[in-house]
Design an enzyme around this catalytic site. Sequence first.
Site, PDB file in Angstrom:
ATOM      1  N   LYS A  11       3.311  13.904   0.179  1.00 52.77           N
ATOM      2  CA  LYS A  11       1.507  13.751  -0.503  1.00 52.77           C
ATOM      3  C   LYS A  11       1.073  12.514  -0.038  1.00 52.77           C
ATOM      4  O   LYS A  11       1.077  11.976   0.248  1.00 52.77           O
ATOM      5  CB  LYS A  11       1.747  13.830  -2.131  1.00 52.77           C
ATOM      6  N   ALA A  95       5.095   4.348   2.880  1.00 56.13           N
ATOM      7  CA  ALA A  95       3.832   5.138   3.433  1.00 56.13           C
ATOM      8  C   ALA A  95       2.664   4.979   2.522  1.00 56.13           C
ATOM      9  O   ALA A  95       0.950   4.930   2.861  1.00 56.13           O
ATOM     10  CB  ALA A  95       3.938   5.900   4.401  1.00 56.13           C
ATOM     11  N   GLY A  96       2.580   4.907   1.458  1.00 57.94           N
ATOM     12  CA  GLY A  96       2.114   5.652   0.597  1.00 57.94           C
ATOM     13  C   GLY A  96       2.101   7.429  -0.063  1.00 57.94           C
ATOM     14  O   GLY A  96       1.340   8.129  -0.551  1.00 57.94           O
ATOM     15  N   LEU A  97       3.280   8.174   0.799  1.00 54.48           N
ATOM     16  CA  LEU A  97       3.142   9.218   0.600  1.00 54.48           C
ATOM     17  C   LEU A  97       4.123   9.885   0.122  1.00 54.48           C
ATOM     18  O   LEU A  97       4.083  11.104   0.232  1.00 54.48           O
ATOM     19  CB  LEU A  97       4.106   9.528   2.661  1.00 54.48           C
ATOM     20  N   GLY A  99       7.627   9.779  -0.592  1.00 51.87           N
ATOM     21  CA  GLY A  99       8.892  10.214  -0.299  1.00 51.87           C
ATOM     22  C   GLY A  99       9.858  10.269  -1.808  1.00 51.87           C
ATOM     23  O   GLY A  99      10.627  11.184  -1.707  1.00 51.87           O
ATOM     24  N   SER A 101       9.541   9.408  -4.664  1.00 56.16           N
ATOM     25  CA  SER A 101       9.193  10.756  -5.864  1.00 56.16           C
ATOM     26  C   SER A 101       9.586  11.297  -5.615  1.00 56.16           C
ATOM     27  O   SER A 101      10.388  12.026  -6.170  1.00 56.16           O
ATOM     28  CB  SER A 101       8.175   9.932  -6.638  1.00 56.16           C
ATOM     29  N   ASP A 134       5.219   8.863  -9.498  1.00 52.82           N
ATOM     30  CA  ASP A 134       4.829   9.917  -8.175  1.00 52.82           C
ATOM     31  C   ASP A 134       5.444  11.629  -8.893  1.00 52.82           C
ATOM     32  O   ASP A 134       4.503  12.414  -8.126  1.00 52.82           O
ATOM     33  CB  ASP A 134       4.986  10.099  -7.190  1.00 52.82           C
TER      34      ASP A 134
END
Length: 292
Positions: A11, A95-97, A99, A101, A134
């Site tokens: 995300k 990365a704040g992406l 993964g 979650s 998340d």
Amino acid sequence: MDKVNLKAPAKINLYLRVLDKRPDGYHNIDSLMQAVSLYDEITLERSDKIELICADFDDLPAGDNLAHKAAELMAGMSNFPGVRITLKKNIPIGAGLGGGSSDAAFVIRGLIKLYNLRLNNTELIRKSAALGADIPFFLSSGQALVSGIGDTIEPCHYTGQYRILIIKPPFAVETAKAYSELDRLRSGKLSLTNTKKMALLQRNIVDQDFVRIANLFTNDMEEVVFSWHHELSRLKHSLRQEGAFYAGMSGSGAAVFGLFPLGRGIEKLAKKFNVGRNLVFICKPEVLLPAN
């Protein structure tokens, strides 16, 4: 059915406002999140116990992995004997992406399908949010206004007519440390702009309006993380110079992304940023089916 194959998407936070800190130590947020076409790969197989295989992280105890914890959570909410989880990581960590979650959410999705489980959706969202903030987003449609600690999901519908270039430099950001530093910087200085929700997208948005509204997007975590890693600020600026109609950091970083019109070829641009140990991904927005 004895096996389920799943693709767990990453995300991006199109915008992220960090609001007040709660008594429980979490922060209330206001964010617009979008699932994107960068995936971890998951296979679930029926088993008589819960086990996790992740070739990328052989030294990671299963109990520390959100995918494993999600299976344990589901076992406590329903009746199934076990599951063998095989996980292939493609989404970079730190990365704040989202993964981890996403992996957890898609283990939940897969178990529902594998064992035909019937769950109370309100309880599922509440318990999964306690596991990872998340996770409820990844149980939704993949386009949502997200508030609370991440457990309040308002599905929304807006244009998907753009492409996304994601750049992950060769370092990670520790989320808890970033939030702690933001609290320190804000101590005694919290303004109304930081405590009010943006509430940008409460209805369907057409392409032209989305591009216009994107100019208002912001990520409160950039104030902290950019001060630690000036390279991220430079990458954001470079993406805008290369024609992105919006560029920013996802979550608490360290991934930076740019949104580009469909007519803008970004394959050559991706090669330009693919230097050193940078990881570069070309993605598109993804819409998901609700989990339950």
